[in-house]
Design a protein around this motif. Structure first.
Motif, PDB file in Angstrom:
ATOM      1  N   ASP A  67      -1.694   9.106  17.691  1.00 34.03           N
ATOM      2  CA  ASP A  67      -1.955  10.534  17.869  1.00 34.03           C
ATOM      3  C   ASP A  67      -0.783  11.405  17.419  1.00 34.03           C
ATOM      4  O   ASP A  67      -0.977  12.579  17.079  1.00 34.03           O
ATOM      5  CB  ASP A  67      -2.259  10.824  19.345  1.00 34.03           C
ATOM      6  N   SER A  68       0.435  10.828  17.426  1.00 32.03           N
ATOM      7  CA  SER A  68       1.640  11.618  17.151  1.00 32.03           C
ATOM      8  C   SER A  68       2.270  11.330  15.799  1.00 32.03           C
ATOM      9  O   SER A  68       3.364  11.818  15.516  1.00 32.03           O
ATOM     10  CB  SER A  68       2.697  11.340  18.243  1.00 32.03           C
ATOM     11  N   ALA A  69       1.600  10.546  14.970  1.00 25.20           N
ATOM     12  CA  ALA A  69       2.203  10.119  13.699  1.00 25.20           C
ATOM     13  C   ALA A  69       2.590  11.312  12.824  1.00 25.20           C
ATOM     14  O   ALA A  69       1.763  12.198  12.567  1.00 25.20           O
ATOM     15  CB  ALA A  69       1.238   9.220  12.938  1.00 25.20           C
ATOM     16  N   PRO A  70       3.838  11.350  12.353  1.00 29.44           N
ATOM     17  CA  PRO A  70       4.264  12.453  11.481  1.00 29.44           C
ATOM     18  C   PRO A  70       3.660  12.303  10.087  1.00 29.44           C
ATOM     19  O   PRO A  70       3.346  11.197   9.647  1.00 29.44           O
ATOM     20  CB  PRO A  70       5.785  12.305  11.443  1.00 29.44           C
ATOM     21  N   GLU A  71       3.519  13.409   9.402  1.00 27.36           N
ATOM     22  CA  GLU A  71       3.009  13.363   8.039  1.00 27.36           C
ATOM     23  C   GLU A  71       4.046  12.696   7.133  1.00 27.36           C
ATOM     24  O   GLU A  71       5.243  12.959   7.255  1.00 27.36           O
ATOM     25  CB  GLU A  71       2.720  14.785   7.547  1.00 27.36           C
ATOM     26  N   GLN A  72       3.581  11.798   6.263  1.00 28.59           N
ATOM     27  CA  GLN A  72       4.507  11.106   5.369  1.00 28.59           C
ATOM     28  C   GLN A  72       4.717  11.906   4.098  1.00 28.59           C
ATOM     29  O   GLN A  72       3.764  12.244   3.396  1.00 28.59           O
ATOM     30  CB  GLN A  72       3.973   9.716   5.026  1.00 28.59           C
ATOM     31  N   HIS A  73       5.988  12.210   3.798  1.00 28.95           N
ATOM     32  CA  HIS A  73       6.322  13.014   2.625  1.00 28.95           C
ATOM     33  C   HIS A  73       6.999  12.194   1.523  1.00 28.95           C
ATOM     34  O   HIS A  73       7.217  12.703   0.424  1.00 28.95           O
ATOM     35  CB  HIS A  73       7.262  14.160   3.024  1.00 28.95           C
ATOM     36  N   GLU A  74       7.346  10.949   1.817  1.00 25.49           N
ATOM     37  CA  GLU A  74       8.151  10.159   0.883  1.00 25.49           C
ATOM     38  C   GLU A  74       7.764   8.688   0.996  1.00 25.49           C
ATOM     39  O   GLU A  74       7.445   8.199   2.086  1.00 25.49           O
ATOM     40  CB  GLU A  74       9.636  10.345   1.235  1.00 25.49           C
ATOM     41  N   LEU A  75       7.781   7.977  -0.116  1.00 30.24           N
ATOM     42  CA  LEU A  75       7.504   6.543  -0.139  1.00 30.24           C
ATOM     43  C   LEU A  75       8.713   5.828  -0.729  1.00 30.24           C
ATOM     44  O   LEU A  75       9.091   6.083  -1.865  1.00 30.24           O
ATOM     45  CB  LEU A  75       6.262   6.247  -0.987  1.00 30.24           C
ATOM     46  N   THR A  76       9.321   4.947   0.056  1.00 31.60           N
ATOM     47  CA  THR A  76      10.492   4.199  -0.419  1.00 31.60           C
ATOM     48  C   THR A  76      10.351   2.733  -0.040  1.00 31.60           C
ATOM     49  O   THR A  76       9.442   2.332   0.688  1.00 31.60           O
ATOM     50  CB  THR A  76      11.795   4.725   0.226  1.00 31.60           C
ATOM     51  N   LEU A  77      11.293   1.928  -0.537  1.00 29.43           N
ATOM     52  CA  LEU A  77      11.404   0.560  -0.075  1.00 29.43           C
ATOM     53  C   LEU A  77      11.824   0.598   1.395  1.00 29.43           C
ATOM     54  O   LEU A  77      12.693   1.389   1.778  1.00 29.43           O
ATOM     55  CB  LEU A  77      12.458  -0.176  -0.907  1.00 29.43           C
ATOM     56  N   VAL A  78      11.189  -0.218   2.216  1.00 27.86           N
ATOM     57  CA  VAL A  78      11.512  -0.307   3.639  1.00 27.86           C
ATOM     58  C   VAL A  78      11.838  -1.768   3.952  1.00 27.86           C
ATOM     59  O   VAL A  78      11.022  -2.652   3.695  1.00 27.86           O
ATOM     60  CB  VAL A  78      10.325   0.173   4.516  1.00 27.86           C
ATOM     61  N   HIS A  79      13.029  -2.030   4.465  1.00 25.25           N
ATOM     62  CA  HIS A  79      13.424  -3.412   4.764  1.00 25.25           C
ATOM     63  C   HIS A  79      12.539  -4.015   5.834  1.00 25.25           C
ATOM     64  O   HIS A  79      12.103  -5.160   5.739  1.00 25.25           O
ATOM     65  CB  HIS A  79      14.898  -3.455   5.205  1.00 25.25           C
ATOM     66  N   GLY A  80      12.286  -3.259   6.897  1.00 24.99           N
ATOM     67  CA  GLY A  80      11.354  -3.685   7.931  1.00 24.99           C
ATOM     68  C   GLY A  80      11.958  -4.444   9.094  1.00 24.99           C
ATOM     69  O   GLY A  80      11.291  -4.644  10.115  1.00 24.99           O
TER      70      GLY A  80
ATOM     71  N   SER B 293       0.826  -1.203   0.000  1.00 27.60           N
ATOM     72  CA  SER B 293       0.000   0.000   0.000  1.00 27.60           C
ATOM     73  C   SER B 293       0.863   1.257   0.000  1.00 27.60           C
ATOM     74  O   SER B 293       1.977   1.265   0.531  1.00 27.60           O
ATOM     75  CB  SER B 293      -0.898  -0.009   1.240  1.00 27.60           C
ATOM     76  N   HIS B 294       0.315   2.322  -0.582  1.00 21.38           N
ATOM     77  CA  HIS B 294       0.984   3.622  -0.565  1.00 21.38           C
ATOM     78  C   HIS B 294       0.383   4.536   0.500  1.00 21.38           C
ATOM     79  O   HIS B 294       0.761   5.702   0.601  1.00 21.38           O
ATOM     80  CB  HIS B 294       0.874   4.295  -1.939  1.00 21.38           C
ATOM     81  N   LYS B 295      -0.524   4.009   1.302  1.00 19.17           N
ATOM     82  CA  LYS B 295      -1.131   4.814   2.367  1.00 19.17           C
ATOM     83  C   LYS B 295      -0.119   5.074   3.475  1.00 19.17           C
ATOM     84  O   LYS B 295       0.899   4.374   3.568  1.00 19.17           O
ATOM     85  CB  LYS B 295      -2.369   4.087   2.912  1.00 19.17           C
ATOM     86  N   PRO B 296      -0.361   6.069   4.340  1.00 19.39           N
ATOM     87  CA  PRO B 296       0.597   6.411   5.393  1.00 19.39           C
ATOM     88  C   PRO B 296       1.074   5.188   6.181  1.00 19.39           C
ATOM     89  O   PRO B 296       0.275   4.394   6.675  1.00 19.39           O
ATOM     90  CB  PRO B 296      -0.185   7.387   6.272  1.00 19.39           C
ATOM     91  N   TYR B 297       2.396   5.067   6.265  1.00 18.75           N
ATOM     92  CA  TYR B 297       3.011   3.855   6.797  1.00 18.75           C
ATOM     93  C   TYR B 297       2.760   3.658   8.292  1.00 18.75           C
ATOM     94  O   TYR B 297       2.513   2.537   8.748  1.00 18.75           O
ATOM     95  CB  TYR B 297       4.514   3.906   6.522  1.00 18.75           C
ATOM     96  N   ALA B 298       2.832   4.736   9.062  1.00 18.28           N
ATOM     97  CA  ALA B 298       2.658   4.591  10.508  1.00 18.28           C
ATOM     98  C   ALA B 298       1.288   3.996  10.842  1.00 18.28           C
ATOM     99  O   ALA B 298       1.176   3.075  11.657  1.00 18.28           O
ATOM    100  CB  ALA B 298       2.838   5.936  11.204  1.00 18.28           C
ATOM    101  N   ALA B 299       0.246   4.505  10.197  1.00 21.84           N
ATOM    102  CA  ALA B 299      -1.105   4.001  10.450  1.00 21.84           C
ATOM    103  C   ALA B 299      -1.225   2.538  10.053  1.00 21.84           C
ATOM    104  O   ALA B 299      -1.859   1.733  10.762  1.00 21.84           O
ATOM    105  CB  ALA B 299      -2.130   4.834   9.680  1.00 21.84           C
ATOM    106  N   ARG B 300      -0.604   2.161   8.929  1.00 26.43           N
ATOM    107  CA  ARG B 300      -0.630   0.765   8.495  1.00 26.43           C
ATOM    108  C   ARG B 300       0.075  -0.136   9.499  1.00 26.43           C
ATOM    109  O   ARG B 300      -0.403  -1.223   9.835  1.00 26.43           O
ATOM    110  CB  ARG B 300       0.049   0.632   7.126  1.00 26.43           C
ATOM    111  N   GLN B 301       1.229   0.316   9.993  1.00 24.70           N
ATOM    112  CA  GLN B 301       1.978  -0.481  10.960  1.00 24.70           C
ATOM    113  C   GLN B 301       1.204  -0.649  12.267  1.00 24.70           C
ATOM    114  O   GLN B 301       1.154  -1.742  12.839  1.00 24.70           O
ATOM    115  CB  GLN B 301       3.329   0.186  11.235  1.00 24.70           C
TER     116      GLN B 301
END
Length: 342
Positions: free
Chosen positions: A191-204, A155-163
């Motif tokens: 409540d504190s999730a930063p706004e996502q400005h970039e989408l990259t590969l994330v190893h995880g 997904s390209h949706k905000p990563y913090a919310a997905r996690q």
């Protein structure tokens, strides 16, 4: 003694029939301290070596431990500047195995997966390895997703919310007890999730045990264990590296104590090196450090649950305990407080 989790005769015949020059008999040995996907060293009669991966044994959570997906990711990274093993073959043939198998090249080097290994290195080598970690992360985050065919990986949706959604659900499915701080941290992180400005590969799951380092100079020859790889905010990987990088002054011990030895850089130096090598703003590193510790505690709880459910999944060091997991949660709370999240 046969390797747990594979039919050595059937898998050995499969390896020979691949036409990669493997000469029978083929032997298998469980390697690493992995407590998720199981990893085996594969050797043939002439000394040829490969590495085999399969999911853990027993009941698995949906979408977890997908080695076929991991094969796709690593295949896509062949030829990029990201150091990865060469993919050889994948199979889910029921005549060979009860679960998907991935065969890859063997990368010769040093895996710093125990304090005893780190103690055998000079302080200069420890520092070289430590500083290579955030620089290698920058290489992963620089991959052109479209050119390697991974733009649709996740997904390209905000990563913090997905996690937060995914790992909260994993906690509910794998927990062995109730821990109030897990839900308290989840609320604060949401409540504190930063706004996502970039989408990259994330190893995880980027840490010392998941890289193979050069025996000559400490450079990173291969990044392994990509099962949690996704698309998201690159700072999430930096936070994970920090979570797996304890310092001597931390109040609670735990796994991955290698970084507490002299020579290894501090967490602040890791952040600075990442910022210098990528040019990225790292002001939200504390948030991602907190989220990674929260996630790590949930992963550890799942590992403990799998070991309780099926003893064959237990790693060589016995695996995490409730006391150890509580220590990780305490570190997450402290980091959240220091970052202004709690």
């Amino acid at each position: 003694m046969s390797a747990v989790g594979i039919d050595e005769d059937a898998v050995g015949s499969w390896v020979v029939d691949l036409g990669i020059g493997a000469v029978p008999p083929i032997s298998f040995e469980r390697i690493g301290n992995g407590q998720s996907n199981l990893t085996y060293a594969v050797k043939d009669a002439t000394g040829g070596r490969w590495v085999l991966r399969r999911p853990p044994l027993g009941h698995l959570l949906a979408s977890a431990h997908d080695v076929v997906r991991e094969h796709r990711i690593l295949s896509s990274l062949q030829g990029t500047s990201v150091p990865v093993p060469k993919m050889v073959a994948v199979t889910d043939d029921s005549a060979v195995t009860d679960a998907p198998l991935v065969l890859m090249s063997y990368v010769d080097g040093i895996v710093v997966d125990a304090v005893s290994v780190a103690e055998g290195l000079t302080e200069e080598r420890r520092r070289a390895i430590g500083l290579a970690m955030p620089a290698t992360l920058g290489t992963i985050h620089g991959v052109d997703l479209e050119s390697v065919g991974l733009l649709d990986l996740a997904s390209h949706k905000p990563y913090a919310a997905r996690q937060l959604k995914r790992w909260s659900a994993q906690w509910e499915q794998s927990k062995t007890r109730d821990v109030d701080d897990i839900s308290r941290l989840a609320t604060a992180l949401a409540d504190s999730a930063p706004e996502q400005h970039e989408l990259t590969l994330v190893h995880g799951d980027f840490h010392l045990s998941n890289v193979i380092t050069s025996a000559e100079n400490g450079s990173i020859k291969a990044v392994v264990d990509w099962e949690l790889c996704t698309l998201g905010d690159p700072l999430a990987d930096l936070g994970a590296l920090l979570a797996y990088w304890p310092e001597k002054t931390d109040p609670a011990g735990g796994p991955f104590m290698m970084s507490t030895l002299p020579g290894f850089p501090t967490r602040a130096e890791l952040v600075e090196t990442y910022a210098q090598s990528t040019g990225r703003d790292v002001s939200t590193a504390g948030y991602w450090h907190t989220l990674a510790l929260w996630k790590l505690s949930i992963i550890a709880e799942g590992v403990m649950r799998r070991a309780l459910d099926d003893e064959r999944n237990r790693g060589r060091d016995g695996g995490p305990t409730a006391t150890l997991i509580d220590g990780i949660i305490a570190r997450a709370v402290r980091t959240a407080e220091e970052s202004g999240i709690l």
